[in-house]
Design an enzyme around this catalytic site. Structure first.
Site, PDB file in Angstrom:
ATOM      1  N   GLU A   1       0.823  -1.209   0.000  1.00  0.00           N
ATOM      2  CA  GLU A   1       0.000   0.000   0.000  1.00  0.00           C
ATOM      3  C   GLU A   1       0.859   1.263   0.000  1.00  0.00           C
ATOM      4  OE1 GLU A   1      -2.998  -0.210   3.072  1.00  0.00           O
ATOM      5  OE2 GLU A   1      -3.824  -2.059   2.238  1.00  0.00           O
TER       6      GLU A   1
ATOM      7  N   ALA B   1      -8.951   0.714  15.183  1.00  0.00           N
ATOM      8  CA  ALA B   1     -10.229   1.030  15.845  1.00  0.00           C
ATOM      9  C   ALA B   1     -11.241  -0.107  15.795  1.00  0.00           C
ATOM     10  CB  ALA B   1     -10.842   2.299  15.258  1.00  0.00           C
ATOM     11  N   GLU B   2     -10.913  -1.229  15.135  1.00  0.00           N
ATOM     12  CA  GLU B   2     -11.791  -2.390  15.222  1.00  0.00           C
ATOM     13  C   GLU B   2     -11.494  -3.152  16.520  1.00  0.00           C
ATOM     14  OE1 GLU B   2     -10.923  -1.179  12.096  1.00  0.00           O
ATOM     15  OE2 GLU B   2     -13.057  -0.740  11.959  1.00  0.00           O
TER      16      GLU B   2
ATOM     17  N   ASP C   1     -18.716   2.302  10.430  1.00  0.00           N
ATOM     18  CA  ASP C   1     -17.287   2.198  10.106  1.00  0.00           C
ATOM     19  C   ASP C   1     -16.897   3.207   9.028  1.00  0.00           C
ATOM     20  OD1 ASP C   1     -14.648   1.281  10.207  1.00  0.00           O
ATOM     21  OD2 ASP C   1     -15.002  -0.227   8.662  1.00  0.00           O
TER      22      ASP C   1
ATOM     23  N   LYS D   1     -15.132   7.964   2.864  1.00  0.00           N
ATOM     24  CA  LYS D   1     -15.691   6.612   2.776  1.00  0.00           C
ATOM     25  C   LYS D   1     -17.203   6.662   2.634  1.00  0.00           C
ATOM     26  CE  LYS D   1     -13.530   2.811   5.416  1.00  0.00           C
ATOM     27  NZ  LYS D   1     -13.612   2.104   6.721  1.00  0.00           N
TER      28      LYS D   1
ATOM     29  N   ASN E   1     -11.507   4.558  -0.357  1.00  0.00           N
ATOM     30  CA  ASN E   1     -10.766   4.136   0.816  1.00  0.00           C
ATOM     31  C   ASN E   1      -9.398   4.826   0.801  1.00  0.00           C
ATOM     32  OD1 ASN E   1      -9.427   2.268   2.823  1.00  0.00           O
ATOM     33  ND2 ASN E   1     -11.454   1.352   2.754  1.00  0.00           N
TER      34      ASN E   1
HETATM   35 CA    CA Z   1     -12.418   1.184  10.450  1.00  0.00          CA
END
Ligand code: CA
Length: 623
Positions: free
Chosen positions: A84, A198-199, A324, A351, A412
């Site tokens: 990435e 954050a998940e 999310d 998003k 994203n």
């Molecule tokens: Ca997230």
């Protein structure tokens, strides 16, 4: 009069020495500020502090781009996830980071590796703490240092010439469920970096360190902590009134994992923050309390002073996030004319499907329109930019609701770019992102683990490793009527990803092309009237920036895990470099195995009249 031979040799040696040790140009605040002027280097993640990914180079242009060919290709390492990262370029050397935080320096002309540094992350211990892939988005440069975020929470500064560690700082610990995947940025001699995760139960933050020494400067939490303890600052005091008293016990979220920009004139750093955690707002409030709290500063853009970390303004895209909708996507700074007035703006293709234009000095909302289909909201309040959320989007446990976009987002991390000549922004867009959201009514907090709090009917991926949630996902569920969609016309079915050329002033699409979106690849744009796009399936494509005519395409055989394209000039030649391929991806508990046709990760560089054939590799199997 004849010059003695030994004097001639002396002069010649001096010239040779000068050439061999070409005056090394160190990276300082002025270099970074002027990053957009020459285009010779690629000095920071988004090319320049405004993160435009616009290069003033025009040697490769709309007339000759079809002559692009491979100059060289090099193997990165054994892989372990997507590529990435945006590589950086300085003094003819490419600096890049790949899976497990391995940093390499490569001669841009030849692809020859100069050095490689492996910080030897304890992979077995750290892997279970990584929410979203063994990935990196990039590096920072300052002085003679390359500054590398190590996925386990260390920050290392490496000597550009030797790759040796000059200083190391600790940003976060994996034991606290943090990972570090974003590219650090530089502002006023400080290196600024945030944390992912954050998940998992985390309290998001970003920190600043002295770029020369690594000494800690300041830390800004994005969500409030334990209210029985003193507030860290006035911003946290304010934020605490927008959360229920016990929400902090579940972490809070608001991780900082991609978007950041810097305006030296405004003396502000802009930071995007991630989703609130767990996902459904129902799970973040006590039994007798009601929904409707904003949960500052999750899903927001924060503008802070680089010297102190003091918050000057904020804009929350998604109050009370349940979906999310991380708002960490690229923050792009530009000067545009809106309604006849010059405006210094900050822009984001969120998003959540809306394209936001804000005044970057004051944080004032200027405009926002859907750049992709969405149905979670009816629109934005024209004055404030606050979303008008559809009632049906506040999902519960009585049935699932199909909402667009889903957690993957309409856009994203895949970088967009802005071309000042066309006035257009080139956004890799997912046209059909959606999810059947269903509240997990039997949610049990799991310390140190994924805590999404939703059931994803028919999918095995909700809360990996939670067998009860996985069983619940197999049960039949009532599908509730989704709210109506708004936004530009979707592409025909089957075309999931599109490249959208968006006019941020009129908030309208100018042209579109097939391919892009999801996660992977991205765009850059140039003064040669070009948009370079890497598509997640491994293609590298060039379009005319003004009208979207496709001018060039090559299949790289990297087949996935693609990073964005960069362009730069060395010894009078313009190059385009990209990375891709996943290599062996480690299987994660509760998730499907990695891709079966994965290619070993490579860095590839293209040049006009490049003659090297595209290397073809056998698939690598999952370990
Ligand atoms: Ca997230």
């Amino acid at each position: 009069m004849r010059t003695p031979l030994r004097v001639l040799i002396g002069i010649s040696l001096a010239i040779t020495t000068l050439t061999a040790q070409a005056p090394k140009r160190l990276v300082d605040d002025a270099t970074l500020r002027n990053a957009r002027q020459s285009g010779e280097d690629w000095l920071t993640y988004g090319h320049d502090p405004g993160e435009t990914r616009f290069s003033p180079l025009s040697q490769i242009d709309a007339a000759n781009v079809n002559r692009l060919g491979l100059a060289w290709s090099m193997d990165l390492n054994s892989g372990g996830g997507n590529q990435e990262a945006t590589p950086l370029v300085r003094n003819g050397v490419i600096y890049a980071i790949t899976n497990w935080s391995v940093v390499i320096a490569v001669d841009a002309r030849t692809g020859k590796e100069k050095w490689r540094w492996d910080p030897e992350v304890n992979q077995d211990a750290v892997f279970p703490k990584i929410c979203c892939g063994v990935v990196h988005r990039g590096l920072a440069m300052y002085g003679n240092l390359v500054i590398a975020p190590i996925i386990d929470g260390r920050l290392q500064a490496l000597d550009m010439d030797s790759g040796k560690v000059v200083w190391e700082a600790r940003v976060a610990y994996p034991q606290d469920n943090y990972t570090m995947t974003m590219a650090p940025r530089i502002a006023k001699g400080k290196v600024i970096v945030g944390v992912s995760g954050a998940e998992y139960p985390v309290r998001g933050f970003f920190s600043a360190f002295d770029a020369a020494t690594g000494h800690f400067a300041w830390k800004f939490y994005t969500v409030p902590g334990d209210p029985s303890k003193p507030f860290e600052n006035a911003a946290m005091k304010k934020a605490s009134t927008t959360w229920d008293a016990d929400a902090w016990k579940l972490g809070g979220g608001g991780s900082v994992w991609d978007g950041m920009a810097y305006d030296p004139d405004a003396d502000l750093i802009y930071v995007g923050t991630g989703n609130a955690g767990p996902w459904p707002e129902d799970l973040r409030h006590g039994k007798n309390e009601k929904n409707g709290k904003d949960n500052l500063y999750a899903c927001s853009v924060l503008a802070v002073r680089p010297d102190t970390g003091e918050l000057k303004w904020y804009f929350q895209m998604v109050p009370g996030d349940s979906w999310d909708y991380d708002s960490v996507q690229q923050l792009l700074l530009a000067d545009v004319t809106v309604k006849g007035k010059p405006r210094k703006v900050l822009m984001q293709a969120n998003k959540n499907g809306f394209y936001y234009v804000l005044d970057r000095v004051t944080g004032q909302f200027i405009s926002g329109q859907p750049f992709s289909q969405l149905n979670w909201a009816r629109g934005l309040n024209e004055e404030t930019g606050r979303p008008i959320v559809n009632q049906a989007a506040h999902y519960g446990s009585e049935g699932s609701v199909a909402l667009t976009p889903g957690p993957g987002g309409a856009h994203n991390w895949s970088p967009m770019s802005f071309n000042p000549a066309t006035g257009l922004v080139y956004i890799p867009t997912s046209a059909f992102s959606s999810l059947d959201y269903l509240l997990d009514e039997n949610f049990v907090y799991k310390p140190g683990k994924s805590n999404l709090g939703v059931i994803m009917p028919g999918r095995p991926t909700a809360d990996a490793g939670d067998a009860r949630a996985a069983e619940a996902a197999k049960k039949p569920v009532t599908k509730l009527t989704p709210p109506p969609s708004i936004g530009p016309e979707p592409p025909p079915p089957g075309q999931r990803g599109i490249l959208v050329a968006w006019d941020p002033v009129t908030q309208k699409e100018k042209w579109r092309a097939t391919g892009g979106g999801s996660i992977g690849g991205g765009t850059s744009t140039t003064a040669g009237n070009l948009v370079f796009q890497v598509v997640p399936d491994g293609r590298f494509v060039a379009y005319r920036a003004d009208n979207g005519e496709r001018l060039f395409e090559v299949k790289t055989d990297l087949r996935g895990g693609m990073g964005p394209p960069i362009t730069y000039m060395v010894d009078g030649k313009q190059y385009v470099t990209l990375m891709g391929g996943t290599g062996k991806v480690r299987a994660r508990e509760g998730y499907p195995p990695g891709p079966s046709n994965a290619a070993p990760p490579k860095m590839m560089t293209f040049v006009l009249d490049g003659k090297m054939p595209i290397p073809v590799s056998a698939p690598v199997s999952a370990p």
